[in-house]
Design a protein around this motif. Structure first.
Motif, short mmCIF file in Angstrom:
data_model
loop_
_atom_site.label_atom_id
_atom_site.label_comp_id
_atom_site.label_asym_id
_atom_site.label_seq_id
_atom_site.Cartn_x
_atom_site.Cartn_y
_atom_site.Cartn_z
N THR A 178 0.83 -1.21 0.00
CA THR A 178 0.00 0.00 0.00
C THR A 178 0.86 1.25 0.00
O THR A 178 1.95 1.27 0.55
CB THR A 178 -0.95 0.04 1.21
N VAL A 211 3.06 -4.85 -5.90
CA VAL A 211 2.19 -5.97 -6.22
C VAL A 211 1.41 -5.82 -7.53
O VAL A 211 0.58 -6.66 -7.86
CB VAL A 211 1.22 -6.26 -5.05
N ASN A 217 0.37 -9.51 -8.41
CA ASN A 217 -0.37 -10.53 -7.65
C ASN A 217 -1.07 -11.52 -8.57
O ASN A 217 -1.22 -11.28 -9.77
CB ASN A 217 -1.46 -9.86 -6.79
N TYR A 261 -11.64 4.91 -0.52
CA TYR A 261 -10.85 4.91 -1.75
C TYR A 261 -11.37 3.87 -2.76
O TYR A 261 -11.14 3.97 -3.95
CB TYR A 261 -9.36 4.74 -1.47
N GLU A 306 -5.46 1.74 -5.16
CA GLU A 306 -5.53 0.29 -4.95
C GLU A 306 -4.22 -0.31 -5.46
O GLU A 306 -3.95 -0.31 -6.65
CB GLU A 306 -6.72 -0.29 -5.71
N SER A 362 -3.07 -3.32 -5.92
CA SER A 362 -3.26 -4.30 -6.98
C SER A 362 -4.74 -4.65 -7.12
O SER A 362 -5.35 -4.45 -8.15
CB SER A 362 -2.46 -5.58 -6.68
C1 OX2 Z 1 -4.02 -5.04 0.10
C2 OX2 Z 1 -4.11 -3.95 -0.97
O1 OX2 Z 1 -4.98 -2.93 -0.56
C3 OX2 Z 1 -4.64 -4.57 -2.27
O2 OX2 Z 1 -4.65 -3.62 -3.31
C4 OX2 Z 1 -3.76 -5.76 -2.67
O3 OX2 Z 1 -4.33 -6.44 -3.76
C5 OX2 Z 1 -3.61 -6.74 -1.51
O4 OX2 Z 1 -3.13 -6.07 -0.37
C6 OX2 Z 1 -2.64 -7.86 -1.83
O5 OX2 Z 1 -1.44 -7.36 -2.29
N1 OX2 Z 1 -3.39 -4.28 3.54
N2 OX2 Z 1 -4.12 -4.84 2.58
C7 OX2 Z 1 -3.55 -4.57 1.41
O6 OX2 Z 1 -2.48 -3.84 1.64
C8 OX2 Z 1 -2.40 -3.70 2.99
C9 OX2 Z 1 -1.34 -2.96 3.71
#
Ligand code: OX2
Length: 837
Positions: free
Chosen positions: A373, A450, A479, A568, A667, A669
């Motif tokens: 993030t 990611v 990902n 968001y 976001e 990923s």
């Molecule tokens: C999440 C992200 O918000 C999301 O976009 C992503 O796909 C997922 O992680 C796996 O990579 N806590 N949750 C996320 O990031 C954090 C910190």
């Protein structure tokens, strides 16, 4: 070699515990019910039968699991160590049956015993040991590691209470404690013999030993015991069974009453309770975590348990600490486990007397860091005060790491004080604290984002200074999701249709889905594809009816947004579209509108007021629209409660449209976006996270994109963004906002949604107003496209056919080659005792 690492020669394995014929399985089920659960068949509950079946399946994993564990410990074999504060594996039974290739046989055996497999599967409480995407990613990665036969251990925390269960009461989210352990967990095995001790608090004492060596001793205030609980993670149709090892905190039982408060028995018991509180509950994210001492304790606790466990097994196998990084590749799943860096330094330098420079080389070679993030509020910092109180020795080590690091920076950029301030692991504002993302970056040899956009932004923003220093450390690994759970298990109808036409190799080589492309032109195949989608929609409609009482039209477009509720992610932009359609219908009741069912699901963090209000908004809009006779069957709004892995599984296969509408750049990923497209939903999405790569893969003509790009948003911002301007220029937006303000959806209460409206009109930090018009127009294109069934189905097939690269197997292969330098290790079962000889 310790006794526990020796495999007894040629164990006589009882057929009843390994056999997979229907009579054997039936006998095993009855045996487990009787001998393990102590229940006669006529006195057993459904849950007893579920447990008996789970034990029956676990028995059939055992030989593979022990052989894998034994092989993976060998000093020549490099292992992946995944450190994650969260895991969301979902229910195990169905997945394990599938991976073992026993699904149909067990289904039949169970049926012949007068039971129904689906009913037993439904008894399982899923381990909700995570918040959302990050924990689910860890679970997909564990599945892919095992399937690719890569030796791996996932370390984490055995929270007694995972993520809360959600109920909707009078339209609001209510949180209920998750009691996932209350009916017993047949998948875990406690290993008290592998307990470790973790120190907390106190102070340090420095001295020089007889050889003149500088030594630091940490005298803790408290010690807790970590007990590991192991869960088998079998790969798909391979012998590899990896381990998920979760730690529970307990009080060291040998506490001495005279030491503890002078024989104060109750005081000592209090201490026990304090220790056990450590792993009581998962913190929901999206809440300010700053100053939560217990959270820092949790992080340190599991990381220390894990590293002590690794060092112990490594030494027991005759390994040398100088080679630690050749035996283990440790991945940090975000910064939550980043305290592992000073912890490994402490263990090496203080406990095992490795010189600092060598220890630092080992540490850097061992760790790699994944950032998930860029949201400033989610970047972890721990105050020096808190760290110093809880982990006094770690604070000293972090300061020393920082001192040496800044010295290197100074040599590279002489006379650049500003640079040093920018890169320092210690922030001064708003209070002195450690920037955990910086600590993770300095202590790792590889740093990845990611998704492509996220990795670029990471290099340009949050970790820019580190990218300038060490560009070679940075990489992107997009990902992925496991096609086993997210297709084969959750969408059996589609999986069977695909397998009938292209064979079943796609399950482990997802790129094979490409072979479906020509079939998109085949009307017969399209008809079959459509029937599968309709059957899945029918099944979801049934669940919706059962859970919410809402009757939906399965011929309507199923428009789905399921994920954590967050500003968001812009669920409220979706709602603005719904309100707009409703307004149009009210203005022109005979309007020819493409019927839609809007389906939402997701949890809001308990302390995130605005997110909870968004849930109330969705349910409120639903209450009005679903009951309005003027709307009829044309619009329905559904909020499905308690979104989790179990409840998510039937949703993805039934979606026509996937809503991926986050503000560009926010976001990292997304992974839900992948599950939908893989299951043949078309996406409406912004150019954010992995959406960009999904659009490239499936073809822009099969993806509905809208909204401002990252650069455009920064321009808007720098020009002084004025959200009200968009209202003034769009009558439909104005009307939608007015509906909200007027209290129309709140029985005349104009205050209820005021905080949301005010935020949108006054600062709109997530640019809903700026993206509204583009979203609306894009949704119009979606509706038009849905009218043409043949081309819609064609696009649906092409989405699935081109999603092959979004398998977590691909992600894991990239980590294996580019970060971990690990190989597959096939596990030999026969002859059992000679496999390691
Ligand atoms: C999440 C992200 O918000 C999301 O976009 C992503 O796909 C997922 O992680 C796996 O990579 N806590 N949750 C996320 O990031 C954090 C910190």
């Amino acid at each position: 070699m310790t006794a526990s690492s020796q495999i007894p020669p040629a164990i006589q394995i009882e057929d009843d515990r390994t056999g997979v014929t229907i009579p054997t399985l039936r006998r095993a089920l009855a045996d487990n019910l009787y001998y393990v659960l102590g229940k006669p068949p006529d006195g057993a509950t459904l849950n007893d039968y579920y447990l008996a079946l789970a034990y029956t399946v676990r028995d059939r994993l055992m030989q593979r699991w022990m052989a894998s564990t034994h092989t993976h410990r060998l000093p020549t074999i490099k292992q992946v160590i995944y450190l994650s504060a969260e895991y969301l594996p979902g229910p195990h039974l169905g997945n394990n049956l599938m991976n073992l290739g026993l699904y149909e046989t067990v289904q039949q055996a169970v049926a012949e015993s007068g039971l129904d497999l689906a009913t037993l599967l439904a008894c399982e409480e899923e381990p909700g040991l995570g918040n959302g995407g990050l924990g689910r990613l860890a679970a997909c990665f564990m599945d892919s590691l095992a399937t690719l036969e890569i030796p791996a251990i996932g370390y984490g925390i055995r929270y007694e209470f995972g993520i809360f269960d959600q109920e909707i009461r009078e339209g609001w989210q209510a949180e209920i404690t998750d009691k996932w352990l209350q009916s017993g967990n047949p998948w875990e095995i406690a290993r008290p013999e592998d307990a470790v001790f973790v120190k907390l608090g106190g102070h340090t004492e420095a001295s020089t030993d007889e050889t003149g060596c500088y030594q630091v001793r940490w005298i803790p205030h408290q010690t807790v015991k970590g007990i590991p609980y192991d869960t088998p993670i079998p790969g798909y149709r391979v012998n590899t069974v990896n381990t998920l090892r979760l730690w529970k905190a307990e009080a060291p039982e040998s506490f001495d009453l005279s030491v503890f408060n002078h024989g104060d028995y109750y005081g000592a018991v209090d201490q026990k309770v304090i220790s056990e509180n450590l792993t009581k509950v998962l913190y929901p994210n999206d809440e300010p975590i700053q100053g939560k001492q217990l959270r820092l304790k949790q992080q340190y606790f599991f990381v220390s348990c894990a590293l002590q466990d690794l060092i112990r097994t490594h030494l027991a196998q005759g390994g040398r600490l100088e080679r630690f990084h050749e035996k283990f590749a440790v991945q940090l799943n975000d910064t939550h486990p980043a305290i592992a860096i000073p912890e490994l330094m402490r263990l090496l330098v203080d406990d095992h007397h490795v010189p600092w420079d060598l220890a630092w080389t080992i540490t850097q070679q061992t760790f790699a860091y994944t950032n998930h993030t860029l949201l400033p509020e989610a970047l972890e910092v721990w105050s020096l005060d808190l760290l110093g109180q809880l982990l006094p020795r770690h604070l000293e080590i972090i300061m020393e790491i920082n001192r040496r690091f800044l010295e290197d920076v100074r040599l590279k950029f002489p006379d650049n004080g500003e640079k040093m301030g920018q890169l320092s692991l210690i922030a001064d504002q708003p209070f002195r604290s450690v920037r955990m993302a910086y600590l993770a970056s300095v202590g790792s040899h590889a740093i990845n984002g990611v998704a492509a956009l996220h990795s670029q932004l990471l290099q340009k923003t949050v970790l820019r200074g580190f990218y300038d220093l060490w560009p070679e450390k940075f990489l992107n690994i997009t990902n992925g999701v496991t096609p086993r759970r997210w297709m084969l298990l959750s969408n059996p109808r589609l999986a069977q249709l695909i397998t009938r036409r292209i064979g079943d190799r796609w399950i482990i080589h997802l790129q094979d889905l490409r072979d479906l492309e020509p079939l998109a032109e085949d009307p017969e195949f399209r008809a079959a594809w459509r029937s599968v989608k309709q059957a899945n929609k029918q099944a979801l409609a049934q669940r919706i009816l059962e859970r919410t009482g809402i009757q939906v039209n399965v011929e309507s477009l199923f428009d789905v947004q399921v994920k954590r509720i967050h500003e968001y992610k812009r669920q409220h932009l979706n709602v603005l579209h719904i309100i707009t359609l409703y307004n149009r219908l009210k203005q022109n009741p005979s309007l020819d509108l493409v019927p839609r069912t809007f389906i939402f699901a997701g949890k809001a963090a308990p302390g995130y007021v605005q997110a909870k209000l968004i849930i109330r908004l969705i349910t409120a809009v639903g209450e009005v629209i679903n009951r309005d006779p003027a709307v009829g069957d044309r619009l329905k709004v559904v909020f499905l409660p308690d979104y989790n892995v179990t409840n998510g599984q039937p949703i993805y296969p039934a979606a026509d449209l996937s809503e991926q509408i986050s503000t560009a750049g926010k976001e990292a990923s997304g992974t839900g976006n992948m599950k939908f497209a893989l299951n043949g939903a078309l996406t409406i999405g912004t150019l954010d996270g992995a959406n960009i790569e999904i659009r490239e893969a499936v073809g822009s003509e099969n993806f509905f994109h809208f909204g401002h790009k990252v650069e455009e948003l920064s321009q808007l911002r720098s020009q002084g963004y004025d959200p009200r301007r968009y209202c003034d220029h769009s009558p439909e937006l104005n009307r939608a906002i007015h509906r909200l303000e007027s209290g129309f959806f709140a029985q005349g209460n104009r205050d209820l949604f005021r905080p949301l409206v005010q935020s949108l009109l006054n600062d709109d930090p997530y640019f809903l107003m700026a993206d509204y018009l583009s979203y609306l127009n894009c949704q119009e294109q979606v509706s038009q496209a849905f009218l043409n069934e043949a081309t819609w189905i064609r696009r649906s097939i092409l989405n699935t056919a081109r999603m092959g690269e979004f398998s977590s197997d691909r992600s894991i292969r990239e980590y294996a080659h580019q970060v971990w330098q690990v190989q597959s290790v096939p596990i030999n079962l026969q002859p059992y005792s000679q496999s390691e000889a």
